[in-house]
Design an enzyme around this catalytic site. Structure first.
Site, short mmCIF file in Angstrom:
data_model
loop_
_atom_site.label_atom_id
_atom_site.label_comp_id
_atom_site.label_asym_id
_atom_site.label_seq_id
_atom_site.Cartn_x
_atom_site.Cartn_y
_atom_site.Cartn_z
N ASP A 13 35.03 40.20 48.43
CA ASP A 13 36.16 39.40 47.99
C ASP A 13 35.64 38.15 47.26
O ASP A 13 36.07 37.81 46.15
CB ASP A 13 36.96 38.99 49.25
CG ASP A 13 38.35 38.50 48.93
OD1 ASP A 13 38.69 38.47 47.75
OD2 ASP A 13 39.08 38.15 49.87
N ASP A 28 35.13 37.55 42.88
CA ASP A 28 35.78 36.45 42.16
C ASP A 28 34.73 35.59 41.43
O ASP A 28 34.96 35.16 40.30
CB ASP A 28 36.57 35.56 43.14
CG ASP A 28 38.01 36.03 43.26
OD1 ASP A 28 38.27 37.22 42.98
OD2 ASP A 28 38.87 35.22 43.63
#
Ligand code: NAD
Length: 358
Positions: free
Chosen positions: A249, A253
């Protein structure tokens, strides 16, 4: 051959960018002799408006019956105050679990034509980078037990989240990463925190064992803190990164931001059968929705991933990716990727240019 695609346009800029992507798919169909059939499905905020809930059983059934799902984006301020169990994002979680999606594939690459948008210095970036993050979706701390307990140390209440990974889950994602590396430059970096976490020690053991089945692929292990640093220090060293849900995650990003352009990045979430849900990594961009200025490239590239990973249509996927590169080389820029002095074009003009180049 006919391919059936469930289309979730969603909210905000979703319908604008998906419409352009479907026109691109039609062009590919025309050129290569395929027929793509689209069935529209309401999910997210627009389904809350129409049906009172973000995802209906009918929507789930349509997506399950299709060969693949294309999604724009869901959510927006209009639905910020609905109760948490009925928020638009619940539609995504529902679809991911109903479709058995376990692998989230996120490429992060820098286009030469957009190197000015990359926040990292040119001397570090060199010839650019082309990374794929292969992130496990079903295990980790997100799906463990979340609870409160007494610390027993006089420090008051504790928040506790159980982190779990099973051998099966790690084997499944590791195989996906090694297969992918075989089609690329043949290197997998497995990211964990095996110096601290038992889940990571199991992860490392299993990835190492699976790696023996792929002697043609180079495997390296890296701690997540180092990986976060290496991504900005020398992103060109990575090819395929395989990691768990939490680390993935954060790293995905970070990787998307070093490309400098959120409107450019596609993603795929795949099931064991190879069916998948394909979507841009960005959200519904309510600040620019309805103005015809959103960048459709992430959604168009998500279609290329669909052609490659679910339908096995490599030449067709390449045709889309090459057309995108050529459009950028020709100076086509939506507002999000423009730099001072660039002529800015809209969503439809960008889609049209890419279609013409296929
Ligand atoms: P966002 O990605 O929607 O927007 C962030 C910024 O990037 C905005 O300034 C936006 O204008 C810009 N941007 C995003 N996509 C663009 C594109 N294609 N072209 C040009 N500019 C683009 O993130 P956010 O503002 O945090 O979220 C807005 C809504 O989207 C929220 O309701 C959020 O929950 C939802 N969301 C949905 C998804 C999804 O459907 N998968 C993912 C993330 C966020």
């Amino acid at each position: 051959m006919q391919y059936n695609i469930a289309v979730v346009k969603g909210d905000g800029i979703g319908p604008e960018i998906v419409d352009e992507a479907l026109l691109v798919l039609d062009r590919v169909g025309e050129k290569f002799g395929h027929s793509f059939k689209y069935t529209e499905v309401l999910a997210g905020g627009c389904s809350i408006d129409a049906n009172g809930i973000p995802l209906t059983q009918e929507a789930i059934d349509t997506c399950k019956a299709a060969d693949s799902v294309l999604l724009g984006a869901v959510g927006g301020p209009k639905w910020d105050d609905v109760p948490s169990d009925r928020r638009p994002e619940k539609a995504l979680l529902g679809l991911r679990s109903e479709l058995g999606l376990f692998a989230n594939i996120r490429p992060a690459m820098m286009y030469k034509a957009l190197s000015d948008a990359c926040p990292i210095k040119k001397e570090i970036i060199g010839d650019g980078f082309d990374i794929v993050i292969c992130r496990e979706l079903t295990g980790d701390v997100y799906f463990g037990r979340h609870y409160r307990a007494e610390s027993g140390l006089g420090w008051g209440e504790m928040g506790c989240d159980d982190m779990n990974y099973s051998v099966y889950e790690v084997e499944r994602i590791a195989r996906r990463a090694f297969e992918m590396a075989r089609l690329r430059s043949g290197k997998v970096t497995s990211v964990d925190k095996a110096n601290v976490l038992e889940t990571s020690r199991l992860w490392r053991e299993v990835v190492t064992r699976v790696g023996l089945e792929y002697p043609d692929v180079t495997l390296e292990h890296m701690y997540v803190d180092n990986a976060a640093m290496q991504l900005v220090r020398n992103p060109g060293q990575f090819d395929v990164i395989v990691t768990g849900k939490l680390f993935g995650d954060i790293l995905s990003d970070e990787a998307s931001m070093i490309t400098g352009s959120i409107g450019m990045l596609p993603s795929a979430s795949l099931s064991e059968s190879g069916k998948g849900m394909y979507e841009p990594i960005h959200g519904s961009a309510p600040d620019i929705a309805g103005r015809g200025i959103a960048n459709p490239i992430a959604t168009i590239l998500s279609c290329a991933m669909m052609l490659r990973y679910t339908f096995g249509l490599t030449a067709e996927a390449n045709a889309i990716e090459n057309a995108v590169e050529k459009a950028l080389d020709a100076g086509c820029r939506t507002g999000d990727i423009a730099t001072a002095g660039d002529a800015v074009i809209g969503t439809h003009e960008m889609g049209t240019k890419i279609r013409e180049l296929i």
